[in-house]
Write a protein that holds these residues in place. Sequence first.
Motif, PDB file in Angstrom:
ATOM      1  N   ALA A  76       0.850  -1.197   0.000  1.00 14.07           N
ATOM      2  CA  ALA A  76       0.000   0.000   0.000  1.00 14.07           C
ATOM      3  C   ALA A  76       0.883   1.242   0.000  1.00 14.07           C
ATOM      4  CB  ALA A  76      -0.904   0.005   1.219  1.00 14.07           C
ATOM      5  N   PHE A  77       0.626   2.114  -0.945  1.00  9.06           N
ATOM      6  CA  PHE A  77       1.317   3.395  -1.040  1.00  9.06           C
ATOM      7  C   PHE A  77       0.362   4.438  -0.463  1.00  9.06           C
ATOM      8  CE2 PHE A  77       2.736   0.667  -4.515  1.00  9.06           C
ATOM      9  CZ  PHE A  77       4.091   0.600  -4.227  1.00  9.06           C
ATOM     10  N   ILE A  78       0.797   5.110   0.592  1.00  8.54           N
ATOM     11  CA  ILE A  78      -0.091   5.955   1.370  1.00  8.54           C
ATOM     12  C   ILE A  78       0.386   7.406   1.360  1.00  8.54           C
ATOM     13  CG2 ILE A  78      -1.139   6.315   3.648  1.00  8.54           C
ATOM     14  CD1 ILE A  78      -1.760   3.536   2.474  1.00  8.54           C
ATOM     15  N   CYS A  79      -0.540   8.316   1.110  1.00  6.09           N
ATOM     16  CA  CYS A  79      -0.307   9.733   1.386  1.00  6.09           C
ATOM     17  C   CYS A  79      -1.622  10.328   1.855  1.00  6.09           C
ATOM     18  CB  CYS A  79       0.340  10.491   0.236  1.00  6.09           C
ATOM     19  SG  CYS A  79      -0.463  10.450  -1.339  1.00  6.09           S
ATOM     20  N   VAL A  80      -1.640  11.597   2.134  1.00  4.36           N
ATOM     21  CA  VAL A  80      -2.810  12.181   2.787  1.00  4.36           C
ATOM     22  C   VAL A  80      -4.052  12.124   1.904  1.00  4.36           C
ATOM     23  CG1 VAL A  80      -3.767  14.260   3.838  1.00  4.36           C
ATOM     24  CG2 VAL A  80      -1.406  13.610   4.298  1.00  4.36           C
TER      25      VAL A  80
END
Length: 133
Positions: free
Chosen positions: A7-11
């Motif tokens: 999982a690539f997560i940002c806001v």
Amino acid sequence: MAKPKVAFICVHNSCRSQIAEALGKALASDVFESYSAGTGTKPQINQDAVRLMKKLYGIDMEQTQYSKLISDIPEPDIAISMGCNVGCPFIGRPFDDNWGLEDPTGKDDAAFKDVIMQIHQNIIALKNRLQTI
């Protein structure tokens, strides 16, 4: 054995994480499954990212992706923050890595291309690391 879920997560799940999901699917789907998500969403993926991914890779992110919350994706085996700047979003578990990428939103194409190339390199490095496990 099942492929790990990354999982690539940002806001907002509208730019860097979307690019990472697209490149993960294009460059490493034989090694891991790619997902992107955020702690919030945007109504559409960043249009500069969409335009440049089409131009550079022939990938139309709007055809296969949309802005998602962390609760909308399968529980990841590996969680990667795209770059926290002030602070990483809380996702209910520690991040396995922080790629420390500046958000190119509002910047010129050169800034976007730099971030896209860094993500490309990071995807390949992650793929190579997972293949040796």
